[in-house]
Design a protein around this motif. Structure first.
Motif, PDB file in Angstrom:
ATOM      1  N   ARG A   1      77.202  55.699  19.482  1.00  0.00           N
ATOM      2  CA  ARG A   1      77.175  57.142  19.208  1.00  0.00           C
ATOM      3  C   ARG A   1      77.592  57.966  20.429  1.00  0.00           C
ATOM      4  NH1 ARG A   1      72.704  55.620  16.128  1.00  0.00           N
ATOM      5  NH2 ARG A   1      71.259  55.931  17.856  1.00  0.00           N
ATOM      6  N   SER A   2      77.394  57.425  21.599  1.00  0.00           N
ATOM      7  CA  SER A   2      77.671  58.190  22.822  1.00  0.00           C
ATOM      8  C   SER A   2      79.150  58.200  23.200  1.00  0.00           C
ATOM      9  CB  SER A   2      76.855  57.629  23.989  1.00  0.00           C
ATOM     10  OG  SER A   2      77.395  56.392  24.438  1.00  0.00           O
ATOM     11  N   ARG A   3      79.957  57.414  22.527  1.00  0.00           N
ATOM     12  CA  ARG A   3      81.371  57.277  22.901  1.00  0.00           C
ATOM     13  C   ARG A   3      82.277  57.539  21.703  1.00  0.00           C
ATOM     14  NH1 ARG A   3      82.649  56.653  27.942  1.00  0.00           N
ATOM     15  NH2 ARG A   3      84.162  55.055  27.517  1.00  0.00           N
ATOM     16  N   THR A   4      83.264  58.406  21.885  1.00  0.00           N
ATOM     17  CA  THR A   4      84.283  58.585  20.855  1.00  0.00           C
ATOM     18  C   THR A   4      85.321  57.478  21.010  1.00  0.00           C
ATOM     19  OG1 THR A   4      85.735  59.951  22.228  1.00  0.00           O
ATOM     20  CG2 THR A   4      83.994  61.100  20.964  1.00  0.00           C
ATOM     21  N   ASP A   5      86.162  57.334  20.015  1.00  0.00           N
ATOM     22  CA  ASP A   5      87.250  56.356  20.121  1.00  0.00           C
ATOM     23  C   ASP A   5      88.145  56.699  21.312  1.00  0.00           C
ATOM     24  OD1 ASP A   5      86.169  55.268  17.833  1.00  0.00           O
ATOM     25  OD2 ASP A   5      87.908  55.671  16.559  1.00  0.00           O
ATOM     26  N   GLU A   6      88.387  57.984  21.520  1.00  0.00           N
ATOM     27  CA  GLU A   6      89.223  58.411  22.651  1.00  0.00           C
ATOM     28  C   GLU A   6      88.559  58.068  23.982  1.00  0.00           C
ATOM     29  OE1 GLU A   6      92.413  59.380  22.534  1.00  0.00           O
ATOM     30  OE2 GLU A   6      92.188  58.962  20.409  1.00  0.00           O
ATOM     31  N   ASP A   7      87.236  58.225  24.056  1.00  0.00           N
ATOM     32  CA  ASP A   7      86.516  57.834  25.278  1.00  0.00           C
ATOM     33  C   ASP A   7      86.731  56.357  25.566  1.00  0.00           C
ATOM     34  OD1 ASP A   7      85.364  60.381  25.609  1.00  0.00           O
ATOM     35  OD2 ASP A   7      83.514  59.813  24.554  1.00  0.00           O
TER      36      ASP A   7
ATOM     37  N   LEU B   1      95.353  49.409  21.374  1.00  0.00           N
ATOM     38  CA  LEU B   1      94.072  50.028  21.726  1.00  0.00           C
ATOM     39  C   LEU B   1      93.234  50.381  20.500  1.00  0.00           C
ATOM     40  CD1 LEU B   1      94.997  52.370  24.700  1.00  0.00           C
ATOM     41  CD2 LEU B   1      93.852  50.151  24.780  1.00  0.00           C
ATOM     42  N   ASP B   2      93.872  50.913  19.455  1.00  0.00           N
ATOM     43  CA  ASP B   2      93.103  51.276  18.261  1.00  0.00           C
ATOM     44  C   ASP B   2      92.403  50.065  17.664  1.00  0.00           C
ATOM     45  OD1 ASP B   2      93.679  54.039  18.292  1.00  0.00           O
ATOM     46  OD2 ASP B   2      95.585  53.709  17.267  1.00  0.00           O
ATOM     47  N   GLU B   3      93.104  48.930  17.628  1.00  0.00           N
ATOM     48  CA  GLU B   3      92.512  47.715  17.084  1.00  0.00           C
ATOM     49  C   GLU B   3      91.382  47.197  17.985  1.00  0.00           C
ATOM     50  OE1 GLU B   3      95.849  48.121  17.495  1.00  0.00           O
ATOM     51  OE2 GLU B   3      96.877  47.485  15.671  1.00  0.00           O
TER      52      GLU B   3
END
Length: 114
Positions: free
Chosen positions: A69-75, A102-104
């Motif tokens: 919860r503390s990290r977005t995908d972008e983070d 990276l997305d995977e």
């Protein structure tokens, strides 16, 4: 002697393998799990909870819902490409990883919380 081994030999071996046994990847999306296994698992463990060496370096527990919860995908992508506050972390590009995956890789990290 055990402490010397734990604090010196294990981290030195991990760093040596990251810098000198660098895999070179041009992987398809089907091989992203192999990228994780070959470049991330050494510290983050096969279950994302952190290997013994990784825990000594202070890696996060990817299976922890609070971490997720503390990290977005972008983070996460920024950490993967630019590094973290942890001085032992090596950005994926420096390890020869194709950054188009990276997305995977983020999805693999997200999958540890399930």
């Amino acid at each position: 002697m055990k402490k010397l081994f734990s604090y010196c030999v294990i981290p030195a071996t991990a760093i040596f393998s990251l810098y000198f046994v660098q895999p070179s990847f041009t992987a398809s999306a089907n091989d992203v799990k192999l990228i994780y296994k070959d470049t991330c698992e050494l510290c983050h463990g096969p279950d994302g909870k952190g290997s013994e060496a990784g825990k000594q370096f202070g890696v996060p527990d990817f299976s922890d819902p609070d971490y997720q919860r503390s990290r977005t995908d972008e983070d996460m992508k920024e950490s993967m490409t630019k590094g973290t506050k942890n001085p032992n972390y090596v950005p994926l590009g420096d390890l020869g990883v194709d950054l188009s995956h990276l997305d995977e890789l983020v999805q693999i990290v997200r999958g540890f919380s399930k």
